[in-house]
Every structure is written in structure tokens, then in C-alpha cells.
Design a protein around this motif. Structure first.
Motif, PDB file in Angstrom:
ATOM      1  N   GLN A  66     -10.099   5.524  -6.278  1.00  0.00           N
ATOM      2  CA  GLN A  66      -9.310   4.243  -5.760  1.00  0.00           C
ATOM      3  C   GLN A  66      -8.369   4.040  -6.700  1.00  0.00           C
ATOM      4  OE1 GLN A  66     -11.789   1.145  -4.574  1.00  0.00           O
ATOM      5  NE2 GLN A  66     -10.194  -0.203  -4.159  1.00  0.00           N
ATOM      6  N   VAL A  67      -6.979   3.861  -6.106  1.00  0.00           N
ATOM      7  CA  VAL A  67      -5.937   3.659  -7.344  1.00  0.00           C
ATOM      8  C   VAL A  67      -5.361   2.451  -7.203  1.00  0.00           C
ATOM      9  CG1 VAL A  67      -3.584   4.473  -8.016  1.00  0.00           C
ATOM     10  CG2 VAL A  67      -5.439   6.220  -7.140  1.00  0.00           C
ATOM     11  N   GLU A  68      -5.131   1.565  -8.310  1.00  0.00           N
ATOM     12  CA  GLU A  68      -4.542   0.365  -8.140  1.00  0.00           C
ATOM     13  C   GLU A  68      -3.154   0.647  -9.318  1.00  0.00           C
ATOM     14  OE1 GLU A  68      -5.368  -1.368  -5.053  1.00  0.00           O
ATOM     15  OE2 GLU A  68      -4.182  -2.696  -6.464  1.00  0.00           O
ATOM     16  N   ILE A  69      -2.123   0.468  -8.950  1.00  0.00           N
ATOM     17  CA  ILE A  69      -0.813   0.622  -9.797  1.00  0.00           C
ATOM     18  C   ILE A  69      -0.067  -0.997  -9.978  1.00  0.00           C
ATOM     19  CG2 ILE A  69       1.221   1.730 -10.284  1.00  0.00           C
ATOM     20  CD1 ILE A  69       0.130   4.104  -8.290  1.00  0.00           C
ATOM     21  N   ARG A  91       4.864   7.161  -5.121  1.00  0.00           N
ATOM     22  CA  ARG A  91       4.424   7.563  -3.753  1.00  0.00           C
ATOM     23  C   ARG A  91       4.583   9.145  -3.594  1.00  0.00           C
ATOM     24  NH1 ARG A  91       5.359   4.195   0.824  1.00  0.00           N
ATOM     25  NH2 ARG A  91       6.563   3.066  -0.271  1.00  0.00           N
ATOM     26  N   ASN A  92       5.928   9.691  -4.179  1.00  0.00           N
ATOM     27  CA  ASN A  92       6.271  11.037  -4.020  1.00  0.00           C
ATOM     28  C   ASN A  92       5.163  11.964  -4.642  1.00  0.00           C
ATOM     29  OD1 ASN A  92       8.344  10.678  -2.328  1.00  0.00           O
ATOM     30  ND2 ASN A  92       9.654  10.471  -4.050  1.00  0.00           N
ATOM     31  N   SER A 120       1.042  -1.179  -0.073  1.00  0.00           N
ATOM     32  CA  SER A 120      -0.052   0.040  -0.055  1.00  0.00           C
ATOM     33  C   SER A 120       0.877   1.295   0.053  1.00  0.00           C
ATOM     34  CB  SER A 120      -0.779  -0.100   1.115  1.00  0.00           C
ATOM     35  OG  SER A 120      -1.482   1.165   1.366  1.00  0.00           O
ATOM     36  N   LEU A 121       0.519   2.263  -0.861  1.00  0.00           N
ATOM     37  CA  LEU A 121       1.233   3.391  -0.794  1.00  0.00           C
ATOM     38  C   LEU A 121       0.679   4.624   0.128  1.00  0.00           C
ATOM     39  CD1 LEU A 121       2.401   3.751  -4.594  1.00  0.00           C
ATOM     40  CD2 LEU A 121       3.384   2.682  -2.613  1.00  0.00           C
ATOM     41  N   GLY A 122      -0.635   4.290   0.731  1.00  0.00           N
ATOM     42  CA  GLY A 122      -1.244   4.614   1.536  1.00  0.00           C
ATOM     43  C   GLY A 122      -2.530   5.452   0.664  1.00  0.00           C
ATOM     44  N   ASP A 123      -3.446   6.162   1.657  1.00  0.00           N
ATOM     45  CA  ASP A 123      -4.458   6.972   1.042  1.00  0.00           C
ATOM     46  C   ASP A 123      -5.135   6.083  -0.121  1.00  0.00           C
ATOM     47  OD1 ASP A 123      -4.007   9.258   2.287  1.00  0.00           O
ATOM     48  OD2 ASP A 123      -2.401   9.749   0.853  1.00  0.00           O
ATOM     49  N   ASN A 124      -5.435   4.849   0.336  1.00  0.00           N
ATOM     50  CA  ASN A 124      -6.237   4.000  -0.844  1.00  0.00           C
ATOM     51  C   ASN A 124      -5.617   3.608  -2.317  1.00  0.00           C
ATOM     52  OD1 ASN A 124      -8.410   2.244  -1.162  1.00  0.00           O
ATOM     53  ND2 ASN A 124      -9.843   4.074  -1.727  1.00  0.00           N
ATOM     54  N   ILE A 125      -4.288   3.579  -2.087  1.00  0.00           N
ATOM     55  CA  ILE A 125      -3.360   3.407  -3.479  1.00  0.00           C
ATOM     56  C   ILE A 125      -2.730   2.036  -3.149  1.00  0.00           C
ATOM     57  CG2 ILE A 125      -1.558   4.254  -4.712  1.00  0.00           C
ATOM     58  CD1 ILE A 125      -2.192   7.142  -3.465  1.00  0.00           C
ATOM     59  N   GLY A 126      -3.118   1.138  -4.036  1.00  0.00           N
ATOM     60  CA  GLY A 126      -2.241  -0.236  -4.051  1.00  0.00           C
ATOM     61  C   GLY A 126      -1.187  -0.135  -5.222  1.00  0.00           C
ATOM     62  N   PHE A 127      -0.063  -0.757  -4.805  1.00  0.00           N
ATOM     63  CA  PHE A 127       1.016  -1.079  -5.865  1.00  0.00           C
ATOM     64  C   PHE A 127       1.500  -2.537  -5.707  1.00  0.00           C
ATOM     65  CE2 PHE A 127       5.312  -0.840  -7.162  1.00  0.00           C
ATOM     66  CZ  PHE A 127       5.343   0.191  -8.172  1.00  0.00           C
TER      67      PHE A 127
END
Lengths: 428, 421
Positions: free
Chosen positions: B200-203, B219-220, B7-14
Motif C-alpha cells: 500500500q503506497v502513501e506519497i 503516476r506514470n 489517489s493515484l489509483g491502485d491503492n496509491i495515495g499522493f
């Protein structure tokens, strides 16, 4: 020939390699082992497509003419052997089996992740075992009739065949691959056997297999199942084709939302194995129509084209053309822009930086292809059937010069050899 | 193949998928958001603009120049709907650095381009730059106009429109022509900003080797956005209509088409999926063998299952005067399963075909991304092998129950003119 002859084919540029075996049966076999991949794709093909409508072997006194669409019809019928359909056999192994007929080849293929040796056995067996009867031929007329109707409803198919019909006077490339409902009505079991016996001779065929395979396993099955064939001296003839086009424009109305066009230039056919011309032409159309070019930007800004605009080379035995295509409400204006760009490049030459970039981009895409099992299997069979080696394209692109490309543009892209084919929107 | 998700935080999956057999690197960013008539066209336009320019590469021509110099690297976007949602997809692919002729770092340059496209688009005074916007808008209008060009997909879209009337899934992902015409460079930019904030983000990153720079870059970049997003639920079964709806139209075509939506009341997604393959997912399926091969009624007759809307789609290309016969045979074959007339061979063949398809996804970067996004949407991130084991556990009884759970909800017919006039 009593022994198999093996050679390793290696790219001078990248060191990538594959194996070529001239099998004692007469068949050319290409293998690329790709460890780490799960899939296997195999294609077993014959140099027999829709353009091969007139032929003879050394033993025939006369040429035989056959109805349009028979190569494609034969492909459908070979999928059914005496006991059951081929799909049933693949259903037992889980492989995805298929086949296709193009202008100059018919290929039978499977892709699988398991049981590849068993699937290879199925493939080699059924392609060598035709079974045509009056009943099964009659039944196929309906299915192929539906296929013809379906493809005629595809505007991108119509725009292409209209282009070919106006480009070529006599060459059978102007005829739809599946023929017409009328021409396939003339096909019978006897004609199918005649075509099969002529073209499905292993000396006229290629097997290509890539992926998670082993050369020794493949050759063992080939040794067992391939029946040696006598080279019958097959000869195909094509009617004399003038250098000129048949007509410069063709328009048809269809229920489409956006009008489509193809603008094609009839070029002299390439000699078999002339990959340099093919690569020079491929780079040439990219240089003319590349999305980074001034012409592209101008056409986009004027609203003449959208992102569907592109170009391709269409070539084979006795035909060669450079085709630009896309959606446009003003295809005549697009033609003028392209003519202007060809004149400009012919006059000013090719920008070396642009040439370097386009060549690099093409090189990258050819390398990327080598990372895909299906693409590799197709590359090997397509190259073999065109008289090239699989890595010739990569090596040739690396060595191509701007002068080679300029020569193609100056000498071959003549305005009087262009045909514009348009599918216009039908007002309801 | 080595799969890992952080998780990159804030509902962002990597997610990274590392496999040394690949010679390319690929990135795919999925911005998950609802499909709504108010914003569908604007999202579509925004996604397109992101892939053709950015603040450092302001024109399409310059973008193409950069990408071709990077050995034909690609950047693209798509905006297909998935049930009631509209994931906006931004993707990029390039050759691994080891193939660079002069030893240059293609990856470093591509990461810059991706970052700038997604986080620093070409914007002037609070609106997408007018020229890029105009090109994207013309493209979208042509896409909408051109939907009828492909008759098979057009028929399916018309079926969806009727079957999911009143639900987001019934709305086209491109928006209507009118919606598209009304979008301005300013409103599209607003929708983009909202998307980056709320989606919602999925990378996904697929490559031959690990590269921490990729996750770090995202992330940055996301750290500069005040995120406020929620998690979406993909599965939204469509309610059954009280009566079967029928839509038909006559077009100047040579082959007629018809499509059926059969909605299910069951939650047994594995049984429904396997059932769809047995009915019309392979050349040994009931529809292919009976409707096409035995009765020569059509060239194609296929079936597939949608987990999000919980329905089976059946479509075929057929002569106008054979529509009824094909329809009757499709119903007869479906009833056969309801009555338990389904052989071990049919189940075995469908399973083998699925196993083959599942295992093959690992051979291409795009296959890996699709797989792991699909299972993410399904709510359980599992490997193709694990997924197949669940599929193989479906019993005959579950298949029969799945078939019994189906009711024809909507019929769409595209009738050819030539046989009537």
C-alpha cells in the motif's frame, strides 16, 4: 551604556538578515523574525562551560579554581528557584523548556507555539535569580551521578572523551562536561554562587530568539526584566598546552556490538572570530572523507568502514581538531588510508570540480538551516559566542578558495598530531 | 499550510503539503507492508540499496557526487516497524530552485533521481548489482551488531521482543543476524519487486509551491507496474499475557535500566495518550516529579503510548539497588490516577504540552510528513488543531478508566555488573 544600540546584520551573499541589539544592560540580543512559522525558540546563554575551571575578575587578587563539572551542576540548579521548579512554570504555558552545558557555554532555552512573551519572561527571570541551598545541592548529586553513569555507558561518548584525553595534556577540554562523581561531591552552594556571580553577568551573555516573534515585544520585555550589570573584567586562564598530542592511541573494551573509532588531529587553536579557518577545515574534512571520494569507495569496498563514517570539526577556546569517526573492525587500516589521502592531496592539490561540489553542498546545507526556527536560534547564539556574525559562515563559504583548503590540509593535518581512539567489542 | 490528498489509483495515495515559508522540497514514499521474519531483512536491504544507487547512477560514489552538486540534496531510506507492519520509507530533500546560483532546476534533476532509484534500481541478471548489495549487507550486519551500543534503545527492543512474543511486532525490523546473512542479491531484488507490486503506497510532497510534475512522475512510473495490493490495518492491540513476563540480563554497564509494557484493554486512544503524558511525557509529569526529582531514583523515567499495539511503555535508567524502589514508585503513581488522584493542573499541563508539540509539526517538512502519515495510519486524516480538540475533550473519568484498563504485561531489566562483582 544608557541606550540600546541596534544594527541589522545582512548576508552579503543571500540577503538574509537578523537584528542585533547591544542592550543597555550589557546583553547581546539577536532576533530573527520568521513570519509564517508557528514556533518560537529562545536561548539565553552564558559563555561558561566545562573548560572554564580557572578564572578571576578585575576585583579578585587571585585566580579561583573550581571542581570539574560545576558549570553543568549550576545549570541543573538554576532550574529550581525559591518558589518552585522552572519546569512547573513552563508547564503552565505549555512551552518545552530545557538547558544544556557544553565545553564553552551554558544555555537555557524554550520552544513554544503560544505565549512566547510570557515564556520569555520566565526565561529571563529565572536565569537571573539563583537559589542554591545545601539541601538542594545535595539532592542534585544523585541525579547528576546517574547522568554521569548513563553517559559513560554511551560508547560514542567514551570514544570521544578518550580521544580528547589523549590529544590534550592540560587543557580542561579533556575533562568530561559533567565531571566525575568524585568531583561533583566537592560542589557546594557557596562555590555555585561564586561561579554564578562571575559568569552570569549580562556582559558575558547572549539572548537569541527566532520564529514567530516581534522585535518590539521582545525589547520591551528585555528593558523591563534585564538588570544592568557592571562589566567585571572577567578573565579565564587555561594551562599551557603543548602543540604535541599526549598519546597516539587509546583502546577501551565495552559491551558493544560493533567497534567504534575516532581519529582526531590536534590543530593549533583558531583565533577568536577566525571563521575562515573553521570553514576551510570543514571543507577539508569533506574533501578527504567525502562519500564520492576514491578513498571512501576503496575503504567501503575493503569493508574497512560502513555508512556511519564521517568527519567533523571540534573547536573552541584553546582547542581545535579535525575528527573522522565511524564503526570499523580495522581502525588502524582506516588511519593508514586517511594518512595516505592527506599525503596525496598535499602532493597533487585539490581537484577543482570536487572542491566546487563540496562547497556547493555546504552552502546548500547552511541555507537549509535558515528554514528551521531552532536551527536559526542556535546559529545566532553559537556565532555570537564564537565571535562571528550569524551569516558569516554562508558568506565565507561562498568566498573560500581551494587554496585556502589546501593550506589547511598541508599545514595542519600532520600525522604526528593524530590520535586514534577505539572502543573495542568486549567478548562475553 | 495547505494539505491535499489525491489517489493515484491502485491503492496509491499522493499528499501535497504546500507552505510558502519552506525553502526546500521534500518527497517521502511509504511502502506499507507486513513485518514478517521471512522478508524483514530483505526489505531493509532493498530499501538501503534504492537510496545508494540506480541504473543511471550505479555507484554510491556517483550518487554522492550528483547529490552534492545539487547543493547537498539528500536521498535516504528507513525501515522502522510500526506495530505489526513494516513501512519501507524512501525520502529525498533538496533546496528549492530559487536558491540555485546559476538558475538551474534542482527539482527536475531530483525527480529523475527519485524515479530511477525507486523504479529502475541497479540490477544485473535479475539481482541487485553485487557491489551495491554487498555494501548494503555489510551495513545491515553492522547495524544489527551495533544495536546493543545504545543501551536505552536496546533495553526497549528487548522489552518488545518479550512483550510481543509470537506477534510480528516482536520481531526486529532489521531481521535477525542470521536472516540478514541469508539474504542474497537475488532474493532481495525479488522482495523489492513484490514490494512495489503489493505494498500500500502513501506519497508525500512538501514544498513552497505546487508542482504537478511530481504526481505525474509517480503516476506514470507506477503505471508500468502490475499492481495487486491490499489495505493494511495499523492497529493490532497486543493480547495480555496470563502472567507478567520478566526478562533480565546482566551487562558490563554502569547504569542499570528497566522497562515495562503495560497493556490496555481500552480503545480510548486519546485518553491513553493523554494519560501517558501525565505519567511520564513531560518534566512536570508524575514520574519526572516523583521518581526523579523528589526521590532522585533515576536520571530519566519516561512513558509513551503506542496506538498500534495499545500499550504504555515506561522506561528508566537507574542504579541497580534502586530498581525496586523506582518500580514501586512508578506503580504508586499509576495507582494514584486509577484512584482519581489527578489534578486539574496536571491535566492542563499535559494538554498544553501536547498542543505545543502538535502545532510545532507544521514548521518543518519532516514534521508535516510525520503528522500526516501518523493520522493516515490512525484512520482519520485531520489537522493538528482538529486532533488537539479531540484530545482536549478527554475527561477526568476517561483518564481514570484508561488507567484502570492497564495491566503490567512484561518487565525487562538490564542489570549492571559492577555492583554485584
Amino acid at each position: 551604556m544608557s541606550e540600546n544600540v541596534r544594527e541589522l546584520l545582512v548576508s552579503r551573499k543571500t540577503g538574509e538578515s537578523c537584528i542585533h541589539v547591544k542592550h543597555r544592560s550589557g546583553l547581546d540580543i539577536f532576533i530573527r523574525e520568521m513570519p509564517g512559522f508557528s514556533t518560537v525558540q529562545a536561548l539565553f546563554g552564558t559563555k561558561y562551560g566545562s573548560v572554564n575551571t580557572m578564572f578571576k575578575t578585575a576585583g579578585d587578587a587571585e585566580y579561583t579554581s573550581v571542581p570539574n563539572g560545576i558549570a553543568h551542576f549550576l545549570e541543573h540548579k538554576l532550574f529550581e528557584n525559591e518558589e518552585c521548579g522552572v519546569f512547573e512554570l513552563y508547564a503552565r504555558t505549555g512551552a518545552a523548556g530545557n538547558a544544556f552545558t557544553s565545553f564553552d557555554k551554558t544555555c537555557y532555552l524554550f520552544s513554544c507555539t503560544k505565549n512566547y512573551t510570557e515564556n520569555l519572561r520566565i526565561l529571563l527571570d529565572f536565569v537571573q535569580k539563583p537559589y542554591f541551598t545545601k539541601e538542594n545541592v545535595d539532592k542534585e548529586q544523585g541525579i547528576i551521578g546517574q547522568e554521569i553513569r548513563m553517559t559513560n555507558d554511551r560508547p560514542e561518548w567514551r570514544v570521544f572523551f578518550n580521544l580528547l584525553r589523549n590529544m590534550y595534556h592540560e587543557h580542561p577540554v579533556r575533562i568530561d562536561i559533567a565531571g566525575t562523581e568524585e568531583s561533583i561531591a566537592q560542589i557546594n552552594a557557596e562555590l555555585l554562587y561564586k561561579c554564578y556571580d562571575t559568569f552570569y553577568n549580562l556582559n558575558n551573555m547572549v539572548l537569541s530568539i527566532a520564529g514567530n516573534v516581534r522585535e518590539d515585544e521582545i525589547l520591551k520585555i528585555c528593558d523591563e526584566l534585564l538588570r544592568p550589570c557592571e562589566d567585571k573584567g572577567l578573565e579565564c586562564v587555561f594551562p599551557d598546552e603543548p602543540e604535541e598530542i599526549a598519546a597516539p592511541e587509546i583502546y577501551e573494551k565495552q559491551p558493544v556490538g560493533a567497534s567504534l573509532f575516532q581519529l582526531g588531529c590536534k590543530c593549533p587553536p583558531a583565533e577568536t572570530g577566525d571563521i575562515k579557518k573553521l570553514m576551510a577545515a570543514t571543507v577539508a574534512i569533506s574533501i578527504i572523507g567525502d562519500a564520492s571520494s576514491e578513498m571512501y569507495g576503496r575503504m567501503l569496498n575493503k569493508g574497512l568502514i560502513n555508512s556511519t563514517f564521517g568527519g567533523e570539526i571540534f573547536s573552541g577556546n584553546g582547542y581545535f581538531s579535525a575528527i573522522f569517526s565511524g564503526e570499523s573492525a580495522q581502525p588502524e587500516a582506516v588511519r593508514q588510508e586517511i594518512f595516505g589521502e592527506i599525503k596525496r592531496i598535499s602532493r597533487e592539490g585539490i581537484d577543482e570540480k570536487l572542491f566546487g561540489r563540496i562547497r556547493k553542498s555546504l552552502y546548500g546545507s547552511l541555507i537549509r538551516e535558515l528554514n528551521n526556527v531552532g536551527a536559526v536560534a542556535n546559529l545566532m547564539i553559537n556565532s555570537a559566542m564564537s565571535g562571528f556574525k550569524p551569516f558569516d559562515a554562508i558568506d565565507t563559504v561562498s568566498e573560500l578558495t581551494a587554496e585556502d583548503v589546501l593550506r589547511f590540509i598541508r599545514d595542519e593535518l600532520r600525522e604526528d598530531r593524530f590520535v586514534l581512539s577505539v572502543i573495542e567489542r568486549m567478548e562475553s | 499550510m495547505n494539505y491535499k490528498r489525491i489517489s493515484l489509483g491502485d491503492n496509491i495515495g499522493f499528499s501535497t503539503i504546500i507552505d510558502e515559508k519552506f525553502n526546500t522540497c521534500s518527497v517521502s514514499v511509504k511502502l506499507i507492508t507486513e513485518l514478517s521474519p521471512e522478508t524483514a531483512a530483505a526489505k531493509y536491504l532493498a530499501a538501503d540499496i534504492l537510496s545508494i544507487s540506480n541504473s543511471n547512477i550505479p555507484t554510491l560514489a556517483e550518487m554522492n557526487e550528483r547529490l552534492s552538486a545539487l547543493y547537498g540534496a539528500s536521498v535516504g531510506s528507513s525501515c522502522s516497524s510500526r506495530g505489526d507492519l513494516q513501512p519501507v520509507s524512501f525520502s529525498a530533500s533538496w533546496l528549492h530552485d530559487r536558491f540555485a546560483i546559476n538558475g538551474e532546476s534542482i527539482t527536475a534533476e531530483m525527480l529523475e533521481i527519485i524515479r530511477d532509484c525507486l523504479f529502475s534500481p541497479n540490477v544485473i541478471d535479475g539481482a541487485f548489482e553485487e557491489e551495491a548489495f554487498r555494501i548494503a549487507k555489510n551495513d545491515l550486519l553492522d547495524t544489527i551488531d551495533g544495536q546493543i551500543n545504545d543501551k536505552r534503545s536496546y533495553a526497549i527492543s528487548q522489552l518488545h521482543k518479550k512483550a510481543f512474543e509470537g506477534e510480528p511486532a516482536g520481531y526486529p525490523e532489521t531481521g535477525s543476524r542470521e536472516d540478514a546473512e541469508n539474504v542474497t542479491a537475488e532474493t532481495a531484488y525479488k522482495v523489492y519487486r513484490e514490494l512495489m507490486k503489493t505494498a500500500q503506497v502513501e506519497i508525500f510532497y512538501v514544498a513552497p509551491e505546487e508542482n504537478d510534475d511530481v504526481a505525474e512522475m509517480f503516476r506514470n512510473a507506477f503505471a508500468g507496474i502490475k499492481r495487486c495490493s491490499r489495505q493494511y490495518k495499523f492497529r493490532a492491540p497486543s493480547p495480555l499475557k496470563p502472567e507478567t513476563a520478566v526478562a533480565e540480563e546482566t551487562l558490563d554497564v554502569r547504569q542499570s535500566k528497566f522497562a515495562l509494557a503495560l497493556k490496555s484493554s481500552s480503545d480510548d486512544i486519546f485518553a491513553l495518550k493523554l494519560l501517558s503524558v501525565i505519567l511520564g511525557g513531560t518534566p512536570s509529569s508524575k514520574f519526572f516529579v516523583n521518581v526523579r526529582e523528589k526521590q532522585s531514583l533515576c536520571y530519566y523515567c519516561a512513558c509513551r503510548y503506542s496506538e498500534t499495539k495499545n500499550y504504555l511503555l515506561i522506561d528508566c535508567g537507574v542504579e541497580r539497588d534502586k530498581i525496586q524502589a523506582a518500580y514501586d514508585e512508578i506503580c504508586r503513581q499509576t495507582d494514584e490516577v486509577k484512584q482519581g488522584n489527578i489534578t486539574d493542573e496536571e491535566i492542563g499541563a499535559a494538554l498544553l504540552s501536547l498542543e505545543n508539540a502538535y502545532l510545532a509539526v507544521q514548521d518543518t517538512p519532516s514534521g508535516c510528513i510525520s503528522w500526516y502519515f501518523d493520522v493516515f495510519c490512525s484512520g482519520e486524516i485531520i489537522t493538528p488543531e482538529e486532533y488537539f480538540r479531540k484530545m482536549a475533550g478527554v475527561t477526568r473519568e476517561r483518564l481514570i478508566d484508561a488507567a484502570k484498563s492497564l495491566t503490567i504485561d512484561t518487565i525487562y531489566k538490564m542489570l549492571s555488573k559492577e555492583e554485584t562483582e
